[in-house]
Design a protein around this motif. Structure first.
Motif, PDB file in Angstrom:
ATOM      1  N   LYS A 212      -7.700  11.708   7.635  1.00  0.00           N
ATOM      2  CA  LYS A 212      -6.648  12.218   8.522  1.00  0.00           C
ATOM      3  C   LYS A 212      -5.433  11.296   8.564  1.00  0.00           C
ATOM      4  N   HIS A 213      -5.571  10.022   8.206  1.00  0.00           N
ATOM      5  CA  HIS A 213      -4.446   9.085   8.216  1.00  0.00           C
ATOM      6  C   HIS A 213      -3.626   9.155   6.929  1.00  0.00           C
ATOM      7  N   THR A 214      -4.161   9.776   5.897  1.00  0.00           N
ATOM      8  CA  THR A 214      -3.467   9.829   4.610  1.00  0.00           C
ATOM      9  C   THR A 214      -2.135  10.565   4.715  1.00  0.00           C
ATOM     10  N   GLY A 215      -2.081  11.641   5.479  1.00  0.00           N
ATOM     11  CA  GLY A 215      -0.842  12.400   5.638  1.00  0.00           C
ATOM     12  C   GLY A 215       0.268  11.561   6.250  1.00  0.00           C
ATOM     13  N   GLY A 216      -0.075  10.731   7.208  1.00  0.00           N
ATOM     14  CA  GLY A 216       0.922   9.860   7.829  1.00  0.00           C
ATOM     15  C   GLY A 216       1.446   8.826   6.857  1.00  0.00           C
ATOM     16  N   TYR A 217       0.553   8.268   6.057  1.00  0.00           N
ATOM     17  CA  TYR A 217       0.990   7.286   5.058  1.00  0.00           C
ATOM     18  C   TYR A 217       1.847   7.938   3.981  1.00  0.00           C
ATOM     19  N   GLN A 218       1.478   9.147   3.592  1.00  0.00           N
ATOM     20  CA  GLN A 218       2.283   9.858   2.597  1.00  0.00           C
ATOM     21  C   GLN A 218       3.675  10.147   3.136  1.00  0.00           C
ATOM     22  N   ASN A 219       3.765  10.504   4.403  1.00  0.00           N
ATOM     23  CA  ASN A 219       5.077  10.757   5.009  1.00  0.00           C
ATOM     24  C   ASN A 219       5.905   9.484   5.070  1.00  0.00           C
TER      25      ASN A 219
END
Length: 81
Positions: free
Chosen positions: A3-10
């Motif tokens: 779930k944290h991957t999307g934030g890092y990608q952003n």
């Protein structure tokens, strides 16, 4: 996917977009200032506008690539469900 991957990608996307905007602007600005100082011309303003246009185009192309990739991924996920 974590779930944290999307934030890092952003965060990475935001960094890439800001770099792709700043680099052409600063390169054209420094080139214009150098040309003005060396030859006594007035290239700074046109080159600055060209740098802004190039940076905007770079950011637009990167953002649209991400949007298209995301829409293809969503469409693929919908067909597999």
């Amino acid at each position: 996917m974590n779930k944290h991957t999307g934030g890092y990608q952003n965060l990475v996307l935001l960094s890439q977009i800001s770099i792709q905007i700043m680099v052409p602007i600063f390169l054209c600005l420094f080139l214009g200032l150098w040309l003005d100082e060396t030859f006594g011309t007035w290239f700074t303003v046109p080159l600055l506008f060209m740098g802004i246009a190039a940076g905007g185009r770079n950011a637009w192309m990167l953002a649209m690539g991400v949007v298209k990739k995301d829409s293809r991924r969503k469409k693929k996920d919908e067909t597999h469900q």
